[in-house]
Motif scaffolding. Structure first.
Motif, PDB file in Angstrom:
ATOM      1  N   ARG A  96     -20.290 -18.315  10.831  1.00 23.19           N
ATOM      2  CA  ARG A  96     -21.235 -17.060  10.680  1.00 23.19           C
ATOM      3  C   ARG A  96     -22.825 -17.184  11.437  1.00 23.19           C
ATOM      4  NH1 ARG A  96     -21.557 -12.712   5.936  1.00 23.19           N
ATOM      5  NH2 ARG A  96     -22.550 -10.947   7.002  1.00 23.19           N
ATOM      6  N   CYS A  97     -23.079 -18.234  11.069  1.00 20.75           N
ATOM      7  CA  CYS A  97     -24.541 -18.457  11.638  1.00 20.75           C
ATOM      8  C   CYS A  97     -24.659 -18.499  13.134  1.00 20.75           C
ATOM      9  CB  CYS A  97     -25.320 -19.663  10.758  1.00 20.75           C
ATOM     10  SG  CYS A  97     -24.821 -21.329  11.578  1.00 20.75           S
ATOM     11  N   ARG A  98     -23.449 -19.269  13.745  1.00 20.66           N
ATOM     12  CA  ARG A  98     -23.409 -19.531  15.087  1.00 20.66           C
ATOM     13  C   ARG A  98     -23.234 -18.081  15.746  1.00 20.66           C
ATOM     14  NH1 ARG A  98     -22.327 -23.557  18.957  1.00 20.66           N
ATOM     15  NH2 ARG A  98     -21.016 -22.729  20.802  1.00 20.66           N
ATOM     16  N   LEU A  99     -22.314 -17.437  15.225  1.00 25.23           N
ATOM     17  CA  LEU A  99     -21.835 -16.291  15.572  1.00 25.23           C
ATOM     18  C   LEU A  99     -23.206 -15.090  15.556  1.00 25.23           C
ATOM     19  CD1 LEU A  99     -19.371 -14.977  17.065  1.00 25.23           C
ATOM     20  CD2 LEU A  99     -19.082 -13.825  14.723  1.00 25.23           C
ATOM     21  N   GLU A 100     -23.917 -15.242  14.689  1.00 26.60           N
ATOM     22  CA  GLU A 100     -25.127 -14.338  14.347  1.00 26.60           C
ATOM     23  C   GLU A 100     -26.351 -14.901  14.785  1.00 26.60           C
ATOM     24  OE1 GLU A 100     -24.636 -12.905  10.253  1.00 26.60           O
ATOM     25  OE2 GLU A 100     -22.846 -11.931  10.662  1.00 26.60           O
ATOM     26  N   ALA A 101     -26.375 -15.960  15.490  1.00 23.70           N
ATOM     27  CA  ALA A 101     -27.580 -16.797  15.994  1.00 23.70           C
ATOM     28  C   ALA A 101     -28.529 -17.017  14.796  1.00 23.70           C
ATOM     29  CB  ALA A 101     -27.991 -16.080  17.052  1.00 23.70           C
ATOM     30  N   SER A 102     -28.127 -17.406  13.593  1.00 20.81           N
ATOM     31  CA  SER A 102     -28.911 -17.836  12.547  1.00 20.81           C
ATOM     32  C   SER A 102     -28.842 -18.979  11.925  1.00 20.81           C
ATOM     33  CB  SER A 102     -28.700 -16.526  11.439  1.00 20.81           C
ATOM     34  OG  SER A 102     -27.243 -16.772  11.142  1.00 20.81           O
ATOM     35  N   THR A 104     -29.575 -22.923  11.040  1.00 21.86           N
ATOM     36  CA  THR A 104     -30.765 -23.849  11.084  1.00 21.86           C
ATOM     37  C   THR A 104     -30.403 -24.997  12.176  1.00 21.86           C
ATOM     38  OG1 THR A 104     -29.455 -25.541   9.484  1.00 21.86           O
ATOM     39  CG2 THR A 104     -30.997 -23.358   8.506  1.00 21.86           C
ATOM     40  N   GLU A 105     -31.448 -25.578  12.578  1.00 23.42           N
ATOM     41  CA  GLU A 105     -31.383 -26.588  13.505  1.00 23.42           C
ATOM     42  C   GLU A 105     -30.094 -27.447  13.320  1.00 23.42           C
ATOM     43  OE1 GLU A 105     -33.996 -29.956  16.071  1.00 23.42           O
ATOM     44  OE2 GLU A 105     -34.889 -28.456  14.637  1.00 23.42           O
ATOM     45  N   GLU A 106     -30.435 -28.137  12.180  1.00 25.86           N
ATOM     46  CA  GLU A 106     -29.187 -29.007  11.694  1.00 25.86           C
ATOM     47  C   GLU A 106     -27.701 -28.562  11.602  1.00 25.86           C
ATOM     48  OE1 GLU A 106     -28.070 -32.059   7.860  1.00 25.86           O
ATOM     49  OE2 GLU A 106     -29.821 -30.606   7.777  1.00 25.86           O
ATOM     50  N   ASP A 107     -27.687 -27.302  11.325  1.00 26.48           N
ATOM     51  CA  ASP A 107     -26.409 -26.684  10.964  1.00 26.48           C
ATOM     52  C   ASP A 107     -25.872 -26.444  12.516  1.00 26.48           C
ATOM     53  OD1 ASP A 107     -24.229 -25.932   9.319  1.00 26.48           O
ATOM     54  OD2 ASP A 107     -24.744 -24.085   9.341  1.00 26.48           O
ATOM     55  N   LYS A 109     -26.453 -27.982  15.279  1.00 21.57           N
ATOM     56  CA  LYS A 109     -26.004 -29.176  15.895  1.00 21.57           C
ATOM     57  C   LYS A 109     -24.819 -29.654  15.240  1.00 21.57           C
ATOM     58  CE  LYS A 109     -30.784 -31.164  16.861  1.00 21.57           C
ATOM     59  NZ  LYS A 109     -31.773 -32.308  16.526  1.00 21.57           N
ATOM     60  N   ILE A 110     -24.521 -29.359  14.047  1.00 22.10           N
ATOM     61  CA  ILE A 110     -23.375 -30.120  13.663  1.00 22.10           C
ATOM     62  C   ILE A 110     -22.012 -29.154  14.049  1.00 22.10           C
ATOM     63  CG2 ILE A 110     -21.810 -30.045  11.359  1.00 22.10           C
ATOM     64  CD1 ILE A 110     -24.241 -30.639   9.925  1.00 22.10           C
ATOM     65  N   ILE A 111     -22.110 -27.727  14.242  1.00 24.05           N
ATOM     66  CA  ILE A 111     -21.022 -26.936  14.726  1.00 24.05           C
ATOM     67  C   ILE A 111     -20.906 -27.502  16.150  1.00 24.05           C
ATOM     68  CG2 ILE A 111     -20.454 -24.537  15.104  1.00 24.05           C
ATOM     69  CD1 ILE A 111     -22.181 -24.036  12.520  1.00 24.05           C
ATOM     70  N   LYS A 112     -21.979 -27.327  16.979  1.00 18.45           N
ATOM     71  CA  LYS A 112     -22.036 -27.611  18.228  1.00 18.45           C
ATOM     72  C   LYS A 112     -21.223 -28.917  18.667  1.00 18.45           C
ATOM     73  CE  LYS A 112     -24.852 -27.765  22.717  1.00 18.45           C
ATOM     74  NZ  LYS A 112     -26.174 -27.739  23.223  1.00 18.45           N
ATOM     75  N   GLY A 113     -21.740 -29.656  17.828  1.00 19.66           N
ATOM     76  CA  GLY A 113     -21.151 -31.142  18.072  1.00 19.66           C
ATOM     77  C   GLY A 113     -19.380 -30.948  17.757  1.00 19.66           C
ATOM     78  N   ILE A 114     -19.161 -30.268  16.814  1.00 15.19           N
ATOM     79  CA  ILE A 114     -17.769 -30.158  16.478  1.00 15.19           C
ATOM     80  C   ILE A 114     -16.959 -29.475  17.766  1.00 15.19           C
ATOM     81  CG2 ILE A 114     -16.136 -28.835  15.090  1.00 15.19           C
ATOM     82  CD1 ILE A 114     -17.787 -29.418  12.609  1.00 15.19           C
ATOM     83  N   LEU A 115     -17.438 -28.304  18.092  1.00 15.22           N
ATOM     84  CA  LEU A 115     -16.835 -27.544  19.103  1.00 15.22           C
ATOM     85  C   LEU A 115     -16.853 -28.247  20.615  1.00 15.22           C
ATOM     86  CD1 LEU A 115     -17.936 -23.963  17.978  1.00 15.22           C
ATOM     87  CD2 LEU A 115     -15.859 -25.153  17.840  1.00 15.22           C
ATOM     88  N   HIS A 116     -18.011 -29.245  20.782  1.00 18.92           N
ATOM     89  CA  HIS A 116     -18.088 -29.747  22.103  1.00 18.92           C
ATOM     90  C   HIS A 116     -17.583 -31.230  22.133  1.00 18.92           C
ATOM     91  CE1 HIS A 116     -20.540 -26.818  24.186  1.00 18.92           C
ATOM     92  NE2 HIS A 116     -20.607 -26.477  23.310  1.00 18.92           N
ATOM     93  N   GLY A 117     -16.837 -31.590  20.933  1.00 15.41           N
ATOM     94  CA  GLY A 117     -16.499 -33.005  20.882  1.00 15.41           C
ATOM     95  C   GLY A 117     -14.932 -32.888  21.247  1.00 15.41           C
ATOM     96  N   SER A 118     -14.413 -34.114  21.358  1.00 20.39           N
ATOM     97  CA  SER A 118     -13.058 -34.563  21.864  1.00 20.39           C
ATOM     98  C   SER A 118     -11.926 -33.936  20.778  1.00 20.39           C
ATOM     99  CB  SER A 118     -12.708 -35.862  22.064  1.00 20.39           C
ATOM    100  OG  SER A 118     -13.104 -36.494  20.965  1.00 20.39           O
TER     101      SER A 118
END
Length: 223
Positions: A96-102, A104-107, A109-118
């Motif tokens: 939700r926070c990724r879709l709504e651009a809300s 936190t910096e830490e959260d 990074k975690i989600i981006k790391g998952i989606l851009h990982g192998s």
């Protein structure tokens, strides 16, 4: 007060809707029920992508996934799972926070790391889902553990290679039953239409417009 005489009363006993046999027909399919649903925070609107209610009912009898209600084109509402039982109707819920651009910096990074990982996309989507499960609603989107699912019969009109097509419009009878059911559920669970009702395609890895036109119609006609 005699409940049978008061059409405004929405009564639930042992998870089953009572007092409205003219509107809701019980067709409980036990294999789509999965443990106790102790808290309802939201309602999620689905479309079947099938032409008849019977085809969906038949399919659910052989599957583990399904929803609490199914609304036929003639307006008949089938209750297919008890309201105190979880249904597997959400699939891979997005962040939700990724879709709504809300985020936190830490959260973020975690989600981006998952989606851009192998790894395969299905594995990444599952990992995002597991991460979102750690959050409380409404910081995340609805999940099987705290939502009611409503399926509305209607074909997918887009091509087999596109996830952006539309679904059939609701029939007049469907629309009337959909409005009645959601109104009663919102009152019963003390939920908000604007905050607690979602189109499935907007919050999960599904066809983008699944439930969207139905929800738009509901918002225009809800009083």
């Amino acid at each position: 007060m005699n409940l049978k005489e008061d059409e405004n009363v929405f009564s639930v006993l042992n998870g089953e809707v009572k007092n409205h046999p003219d509107k809701v027909e019980l067709k409980i399919i036990s294999n789509i029920e999965h443990g106790a649903l102790s808290k309802v925070n939201s309602i999620v609107v689905h479309r079947t992508a099938a032409s008849t209610a019977q085809s969906t009912l038949n399919a659910w009898k052989t599957k583990k996934s399904g929803a609490h209600f199914l609304i036929d084109k003639n307006g008949k509402i089938y209750q297919t799972a008890r309201l105190d039982k979880k249904c597997w109707h959400m699939g891979y819920v997005v962040s939700r926070c990724r879709l709504e651009a809300s985020c936190t910096e830490e959260d973020g990074k975690i989600i981006k790391g998952i989606l851009h990982g192998s790894g395969r996309w299905s594995e990444k989507f599952k990992e995002v889902l597991q991460h979102e499960r750690k959050k409380d609603y409404p910081d995340r989107y609805p999940m099987n553990s705290d939502s009611i699912g409503i399926e509305i019969v209607g074909l997918y009109l887009g091509s087999s290679t596109s996830d952006k097509g539309l679904f059939e419009e609701l029939t007049a009878d469907q629309a009337s039953s959909f409005l009645w059911l959601v109104t009663k559920l919102l009152e019963y669970y003390k939920l908000s239409l604007s905050d607690d009702v979602y189109a499935h395609g907007a919050v999960a890895r599904k066809k983008i417009n699944e439930g969207s036109t139905a929800l738009d119609w509901l918002k225009e006609n809800y009083k």
